[in-house]
Write a protein that holds these residues in place. Structure first.
Motif, PDB file in Angstrom:
ATOM      1  N   THR A   1     -22.075 -69.563  -1.015  1.00  0.00           N
ATOM      2  CA  THR A   1     -20.930 -69.777  -0.127  1.00  0.00           C
ATOM      3  C   THR A   1     -19.798 -70.503  -0.847  1.00  0.00           C
ATOM      4  O   THR A   1     -18.625 -70.338  -0.508  1.00  0.00           O
ATOM      5  CB  THR A   1     -21.358 -70.588   1.114  1.00  0.00           C
ATOM      6  OG1 THR A   1     -22.504 -69.978   1.703  1.00  0.00           O
ATOM      7  CG2 THR A   1     -20.240 -70.659   2.144  1.00  0.00           C
TER       8      THR A   1
ATOM      9  N   ALA B   1     -18.996 -70.217  -4.039  1.00  0.00           N
ATOM     10  CA  ALA B   1     -18.574 -69.531  -5.262  1.00  0.00           C
ATOM     11  C   ALA B   1     -17.067 -69.590  -5.499  1.00  0.00           C
ATOM     12  O   ALA B   1     -16.624 -69.826  -6.638  1.00  0.00           O
ATOM     13  CB  ALA B   1     -19.063 -68.086  -5.241  1.00  0.00           C
ATOM     14  N   PRO B   2     -16.229 -69.404  -4.462  1.00  0.00           N
ATOM     15  CA  PRO B   2     -14.775 -69.476  -4.700  1.00  0.00           C
ATOM     16  C   PRO B   2     -14.312 -70.839  -5.232  1.00  0.00           C
ATOM     17  O   PRO B   2     -13.311 -70.922  -5.945  1.00  0.00           O
ATOM     18  CB  PRO B   2     -14.180 -69.193  -3.316  1.00  0.00           C
ATOM     19  CG  PRO B   2     -15.227 -68.411  -2.600  1.00  0.00           C
ATOM     20  CD  PRO B   2     -16.531 -68.985  -3.090  1.00  0.00           C
ATOM     21  N   VAL B   3     -15.039 -71.885  -4.876  1.00  0.00           N
ATOM     22  CA  VAL B   3     -14.653 -73.231  -5.324  1.00  0.00           C
ATOM     23  C   VAL B   3     -14.865 -73.378  -6.826  1.00  0.00           C
ATOM     24  O   VAL B   3     -14.053 -74.001  -7.526  1.00  0.00           O
ATOM     25  CB  VAL B   3     -15.470 -74.304  -4.561  1.00  0.00           C
ATOM     26  CG1 VAL B   3     -15.139 -75.700  -5.090  1.00  0.00           C
ATOM     27  CG2 VAL B   3     -15.204 -74.221  -3.073  1.00  0.00           C
TER      28      VAL B   3
ATOM     29  N   GLN C   1     -15.292 -70.753  -9.050  1.00  0.00           N
ATOM     30  CA  GLN C   1     -14.818 -69.610  -9.834  1.00  0.00           C
ATOM     31  C   GLN C   1     -13.740 -69.971 -10.847  1.00  0.00           C
ATOM     32  O   GLN C   1     -13.757 -69.483 -11.992  1.00  0.00           O
ATOM     33  CB  GLN C   1     -14.311 -68.509  -8.896  1.00  0.00           C
ATOM     34  CG  GLN C   1     -14.100 -67.165  -9.569  1.00  0.00           C
ATOM     35  CD  GLN C   1     -15.402 -66.587 -10.096  1.00  0.00           C
ATOM     36  OE1 GLN C   1     -16.362 -66.450  -9.353  1.00  0.00           O
ATOM     37  NE2 GLN C   1     -15.449 -66.255 -11.383  1.00  0.00           N
TER      38      GLN C   1
ATOM     39  N   ALA D   1     -20.209 -67.790 -11.140  1.00  0.00           N
ATOM     40  CA  ALA D   1     -19.714 -69.091 -10.696  1.00  0.00           C
ATOM     41  C   ALA D   1     -20.840 -69.980 -10.188  1.00  0.00           C
ATOM     42  O   ALA D   1     -20.716 -71.210 -10.186  1.00  0.00           O
ATOM     43  CB  ALA D   1     -18.675 -68.907  -9.589  1.00  0.00           C
TER      44      ALA D   1
END
Length: 246
Positions: free
Chosen positions: A24, A26-28, A30, A39
């Motif tokens: 959840t 992963a965007p942080v 990446q 990531a």
């Protein structure tokens, strides 16, 4: 509820969410990757690594606490005073030999796995617990000790009903320091095949993936912060009950 408590609860909720469902976040992480590298560390479950890391620290701390407090009790009794210099030397062993050196010596004897890490953490945790136990047991209010003798308490009764309860907040402060040190030090256990969060950090260093290093470091750091604060609250609660609030 105080703002500090709300912050702790928010950190705990974020930590649990991350180690249970790391994908959840992963965007942080990446932006900290290069050349399309993943990531999130998925080689081993972060939840299992965290639980294993905490278990190793807990076992080593319990063993160090039992040994150190027992040693402090012995040298604060009349029959054990002469052993104080020797006991201090024993407690200082962990500070004399760095954990890496202890691992290097323990692996040939015990093989790879958690045991060398447990030995290193046990030795490294002795000194703060022993010194705090010694301080707590030797700096009791004189009138309390005299009152206990005056009512006819035996040496064992004075220890279990008066001395140890009054010294407990100080002893717990030493345990807290030992736990925080062990949480960070346990990461090197992954170099000898112990399942700790150091596995994530080492994987990041080997693959030049900063995201992995951040994940392992942040989990260890937040765990240390939360456990430290929990110990502080527990110490203050006990200190209030015994009238030795500090």
């Amino acid at each position: 509820m105080r703002p500090a408590m709300l912050i702790r609860l928010a950190l705990l909720a974020l930590l649990v969410a991350f180690i249970v469902t790391p994908e959840t976040f992963a965007p942080v992480f990446q932006p900290f990757t290069k050349n399309g590298a993943p990531a999130i560390y998925t080689q081993t479950s972060l939840l299992s690594l965290t639980l294993s890391h905490l278990a190793i620290v807990a076992v080593a701390t319990v063993a160090a606490t039992l040994f150190s407090v027992g040693l402090a009790i012995i040298v604060t009794r009349p029959f054990g005073v002469e052993f104080l210099p020797l006991s201090r030397s024993i407690a200082n062993i962990g500070q004399t030999f760095p954990p890496v050196a202890v691992l290097a010596l323990a692996v040939p004897m015990f093989g790879f796995g958690p045991i060398p890490t447990l030995i290193a953490l046990f030795l490294y945790g002795l000194l703060p617990i022993f010194e705090n136990a010694l301080t707590g047991l030797t700096n009791l209010p004189g009138n309390v000790s005299e009152a206990a003798r005056g009512v006819g308490m035996t040496g064992r009764q004075r220890l279990t009903q008066v001395e140890f309860p009054l010294a407990l907040p100080v002893i717990l402060a030493g345990v807290r320091l030992s736990v925080v040190i062990s949480l960070a030090t346990a990461t090197i256990g992954s170099t000898v095949a112990a399942k700790t969060l150091g596995e994530v950090i080492i994987a990041g260093l080997l693959s030049n993936n900063t995201a992995f290093v951040l994940q392992g470091g942040l989990v260890v750091g937040v765990l240390a912060l939360l456990i430290h604060d929990a110990f502080v609250m527990f110490e203050r609660s006990i200190a209030r009950r015994t009238g030795r609030l500090y």
